[in-house]
Design a protein around this motif. Structure first.
Motif, short mmCIF file in Angstrom:
data_model
loop_
_atom_site.label_atom_id
_atom_site.label_comp_id
_atom_site.label_asym_id
_atom_site.label_seq_id
_atom_site.Cartn_x
_atom_site.Cartn_y
_atom_site.Cartn_z
N ASP A 208 -0.61 1.71 0.69
CA ASP A 208 -0.27 1.21 -0.64
C ASP A 208 -1.44 0.56 -1.38
OD1 ASP A 208 -0.61 -1.13 0.72
OD2 ASP A 208 1.52 -1.58 0.88
N CYS B 21 -5.43 -1.02 2.36
CA CYS B 21 -4.33 -0.40 3.10
C CYS B 21 -4.21 1.08 2.71
CB CYS B 21 -3.02 -1.13 2.80
SG CYS B 21 -1.58 -0.38 3.60
N CYS C 102 -2.22 -5.94 6.01
CA CYS C 102 -2.04 -5.63 4.58
C CYS C 102 -1.21 -6.74 3.93
CB CYS C 102 -1.35 -4.29 4.40
SG CYS C 102 -0.97 -3.96 2.66
N ARG D 96 0.35 -6.45 1.21
CA ARG D 96 1.54 -5.90 0.55
C ARG D 96 2.63 -5.54 1.56
NH1 ARG D 96 1.11 -4.33 -5.03
NH2 ARG D 96 -1.04 -3.89 -5.63
N CYS D 97 2.28 -4.71 2.56
CA CYS D 97 3.33 -4.16 3.44
C CYS D 97 3.26 -4.71 4.85
CB CYS D 97 3.24 -2.63 3.46
SG CYS D 97 1.80 -2.01 4.33
ZN LIG Z 1 0.01 -1.90 2.88
#
Ligand SMILES: [Zn+2]
Length: 436
Positions: A51, A48, A32, A34-35
């Motif tokens: 998120d 993901c 992912c 983002r995370c």
């Molecule tokens: Zn994520």
């Protein structure tokens, strides 16, 4: 204890074996953006689960570095699949996409034009959909749905036809005529939507809630909502490097709708640095171009925002730039900033004049989006963001032949003749008379 020690001794090997089951060849997992959460790559994935972040394909680059070098590319087939060392190890659905010409500009000494209009279906969308459809077939998916501003629809329709899969297309009613006609010929199921690509995306989102979606093998191949279109698009970055002798240019000017190519090229530069194919830290300025009638990225950049907001009443003749909010906008903005690039909006009039200029000076008939790249270059020279000494690659993302109705409507029949009188303006650059 002894068992544990034995476990440790063979641990690395076990890890590789375990990863290999969850990955495909050197593709070890998805990550992912983002995370950082990892996801197995041995099954279809979307975004993901935590998120909604875009998933990137990650490879065992250390092993690839040991076992493959850029020198081994020489003599390979001139398609994007020449980079299969850094693509998923699946049987490609290929129509000969990629390895498009990198042409020296006849007007600007240090400018190169990457002519993506020579791809199958006449646009750069062929790369992403070749990779996306390859993986969809690999996973046994049957029905591929896409919201599109036009050219992605044509590309999905063609690759789905080649793969024997169903293409379900949702595109605005007023897309260029070529996009409607090609989809019909490729045998796709077309739904014309009153509205923009964002409205088309909503239609696909509604379908996903239906009970038949998973049962019948449907899959959403929207930009950045599956991990592999980026993988196809990243090959543009590999080609920029290879075709310029592994010397990275100072700037890349990229017409940005969904922005997957920009993300993909940045990913390619990261990978090539890790592989030792290019010098570390010498990335190009990534320059995102949009139209004044739909410019969420330049606006967000100017306002210092991390993501864009939905552009109201988006309008531009460059259909591919009519994306009011890109799903990957936060990564586009991050890349633009990290690269010390910029984002710029150009008017439809400047786009249309630049199309004519590129065609009549370079012999390349670009899509309006390609015209936007040239218009942006000229504006960035004027503002001294770029100099004529900077080596810059302009992306022409599609062929002008797919927009004949758009051009004809803009100029009108008499307009073409009037234009020819008007244009030979600025061909004398720095005292050099261009060869025409
Ligand atoms: Zn994520």
């Amino acid at each position: 204890m002894a068992a544990m020690v034995r476990g440790w001794r063979t641990g690395t090997e076990n890890c590789i074996r375990r990863d290999a089951k969850l990955g495909i060849g050197m593709l070890t997992h998805l990550e992912c953006t983002r995370c950082g959460q990892h996801y197995p790559a041995d099954r279809p994935q979307t975004v993901c689960g935590k998120d909604g972040g875009i998933l990137y394909a990650r490879y065992d680059l250390a092993t690839i570095k040991r076992t493959f070098s850029s020198a081994r590319l020489a003599g390979r087939a001139p398609t994007m699949w020449r980079y299969d060392a850094v693509l998923p190890d699946a049987n490609p659905v290929s129509l000969g996409e990629g390895f498009t010409p990198m042409l020296s500009s006849r007007e600007y000494a240090n400018v190169y034009i990457k002519d993506e209009g020579l791809n199958p279906t006449g646009s750069f969308k062929a790369r992403g959909l070749s990779a996306g459809v390859t993986m969809a077939r690999h996973f046994g998916l049957k029905k591929l749905a896409i919201p599109s501003a036009g050219n992605a629809a044509g590309a999905l329709a063609a690759y789905a036809a080649a793969a024997g899969l169903e293409a379900h297309i949702f595109m605005p009613r007023d897309v260029p005529q070529a996009n409607r006609v090609e989809c019909d010929y490729y045998g796709a199921q077309v739904t014309l939507v009153d509205g923009l690509i964002s409205d088309c995306a909503r239609r696909v989102a509604e379908l996903k809630k239906e009970s038949f979606w998973e049962k019948d093998g449907w899959f959403d191949v929207s930009t950045t909502k599956e991990p592999y279109r980026v993988e196809g698009k990243k090959t543009m970055g590999y080609e920029v490097a290879e075709q310029l002798g592994w010397r990275i240019p100072q700037g890349i000017i990229y017409p940005t709708g969904g922005g997957v190519g920009l993300l993909g090229m940045w990913k390619a530069f990261e990978e090539m640095e890790a592989l030792g194919w290019i010098d570390a830290g010498k990335r190009p300025k990534m320059i995102s171009v949009q139209a004044e009638g739909c410019a969420p990225i330049p606006k967000a950049l100017e306002e210092g925002m991390g993501a864009s907001t939905m552009w109201p009443e988006a309008h531009t003749l460059a259909a591919g730039l009519r994306v009011p909010k890109a799903y990957g906008d936060f990564i586009i903005l991050d890349v633009v900033r990290k690269s010390c690039g910029t984002a710029i909006a150009v008017s439809d009039d400047a786009i249309m004049a630049a199309v004519k200029e590129m065609a009549s000076t370079e012999g390349i008939f670009p899509a309006p989006e390609g015209g936007a790249a040239l218009a942006a270059y000229q504006q960035l020279l004027a503002s001294e963001f770029l100099t004529e000494k900077d080596r810059v690659v302009l992306f022409n993302t599609g062929s002008g032949y797919k927009y004949l109705d758009v051009f004809a409507e803009y100029w009108g029949v008499e307009g073409f003749a009037a234009l020819a009188q008007k244009l030979p303006a600025s061909r004398n650059i720095g005292g050099i008379i261009a060869p025409y």
